[in-house]
Every structure is written in C-alpha cells, then in structure tokens.
Motif scaffolding. Structure first.
Motif, PDB file in Angstrom:
ATOM      1  N   ILE A  45       4.723  -6.572   7.486  1.00 38.34           N
ATOM      2  CA  ILE A  45       4.264  -5.422   6.652  1.00 38.34           C
ATOM      3  C   ILE A  45       2.737  -5.624   6.240  1.00 38.34           C
ATOM      4  N   PHE A  46       1.927  -4.962   6.505  1.00 36.43           N
ATOM      5  CA  PHE A  46       0.528  -5.411   6.201  1.00 36.43           C
ATOM      6  C   PHE A  46       0.178  -4.378   5.065  1.00 36.43           C
ATOM      7  N   LEU A  47      -0.112  -4.847   3.943  1.00 37.58           N
ATOM      8  CA  LEU A  47      -0.458  -4.035   2.711  1.00 37.58           C
ATOM      9  C   LEU A  47      -1.863  -4.547   2.263  1.00 37.58           C
ATOM     10  N   ASN A  48      -2.868  -3.564   2.268  1.00 32.12           N
ATOM     11  CA  ASN A  48      -4.139  -3.844   1.646  1.00 32.12           C
ATOM     12  C   ASN A  48      -4.096  -3.754   0.227  1.00 32.12           C
ATOM     13  N   ASP A  49      -4.589  -4.751  -0.404  1.00 31.97           N
ATOM     14  CA  ASP A  49      -4.350  -4.807  -1.938  1.00 31.97           C
ATOM     15  C   ASP A  49      -5.520  -3.806  -2.708  1.00 31.97           C
ATOM     16  N   GLY A  53      -2.320  -1.313  -5.729  1.00 29.86           N
ATOM     17  CA  GLY A  53      -2.543  -1.409  -6.750  1.00 29.86           C
ATOM     18  C   GLY A  53      -1.357  -1.434  -7.679  1.00 29.86           C
ATOM     19  N   TRP A  54      -1.144  -1.281  -8.909  1.00 33.19           N
ATOM     20  CA  TRP A  54      -0.037  -1.304  -9.675  1.00 33.19           C
ATOM     21  C   TRP A  54       0.862   0.167 -10.156  1.00 33.19           C
ATOM     22  N   ALA A  55      -0.050   1.117  -9.997  1.00 30.27           N
ATOM     23  CA  ALA A  55       0.355   2.596 -10.043  1.00 30.27           C
ATOM     24  C   ALA A  55       1.918   2.863  -9.363  1.00 30.27           C
ATOM     25  N   PRO A  56       2.056   2.359  -8.133  1.00 28.69           N
ATOM     26  CA  PRO A  56       3.243   2.852  -7.436  1.00 28.69           C
ATOM     27  C   PRO A  56       4.255   2.250  -8.090  1.00 28.69           C
ATOM     28  N   TYR A  57       4.482   0.931  -8.478  1.00 27.95           N
ATOM     29  CA  TYR A  57       5.492  -0.040  -9.187  1.00 27.95           C
ATOM     30  C   TYR A  57       5.744   1.189 -10.585  1.00 27.95           C
ATOM     31  N   ILE A  58       4.868   1.300 -11.246  1.00 27.55           N
ATOM     32  CA  ILE A  58       5.265   2.183 -12.644  1.00 27.55           C
ATOM     33  C   ILE A  58       5.770   3.390 -12.246  1.00 27.55           C
ATOM     34  N   THR A  59       5.078   4.175 -11.131  1.00 25.22           N
ATOM     35  CA  THR A  59       5.718   5.434 -10.396  1.00 25.22           C
ATOM     36  C   THR A  59       7.273   5.401 -10.235  1.00 25.22           C
TER      37      THR A  59
END
Length: 80
Positions: A45-49, A53-59
């Motif tokens: 899986i390729f994820l462009n940094d 960011g951090w928002a998906p983890y918090i959500t």
C-alpha cells in the motif's frame, strides 16, 4: 526475505517463522531493491505522507469512544 511458507529470513540468515496469528508490517522509504516476488507476497500500500497526516488517526480514535458526550468534546477540542 519472506518465503511462501511465511518464513522470514534476515540478512544474518536468522530464520523467523510467522505463526497464523502473527502479522508483519514494514514501513520502507522506497522499494528500489524489492523483487517482484517480495511485492507479490506482501500487500503493498502506497501512502503519500503529505496526504495522511495525524488527523485520520485522531478521527478513528474518537469514533471508537463509547460515550457520545466524550466524542463530541474530543472532536471539538481537536478541531480548534
């Protein structure tokens, strides 16, 4: 190297068998040295940094909370 039998062989020739409940996650900077076999055996899986960011983890963390008032408060705090 990971073979078809889920045996991980390290550069030092140490062999680590992966049991059924085990999962392996590797984060690499690039895949210049990856062979086609390596790519095909792993789910790549390729994820462009810059897109993550951090928002998906918090959500995701907030959504797993059970108390609705807590969810609302945390959402408000992180939106500010």
């Amino acid at each position: 190297v990971m073979d078809d039998n889920k045996m991980l062989t390290l550069a030092s020739n140490e062999r680590i068998p992966l049991t059924p409940p085990m999962r392996l996650l590797l984060e690499v900077e690039n895949m210049r040295e990856a062979s086609p076999a390596t790519v095909s055996r792993g789910g790549v899986i390729f994820l462009n940094d810059t897109d993550v960011g951090w928002a998906p983890y918090i959500t995701s963390w907030i959504q797993k909370r059970e108390v609705e008032n807590e969810k609302a408060l945390l959402t408000k705090l992180f939106d500010e």
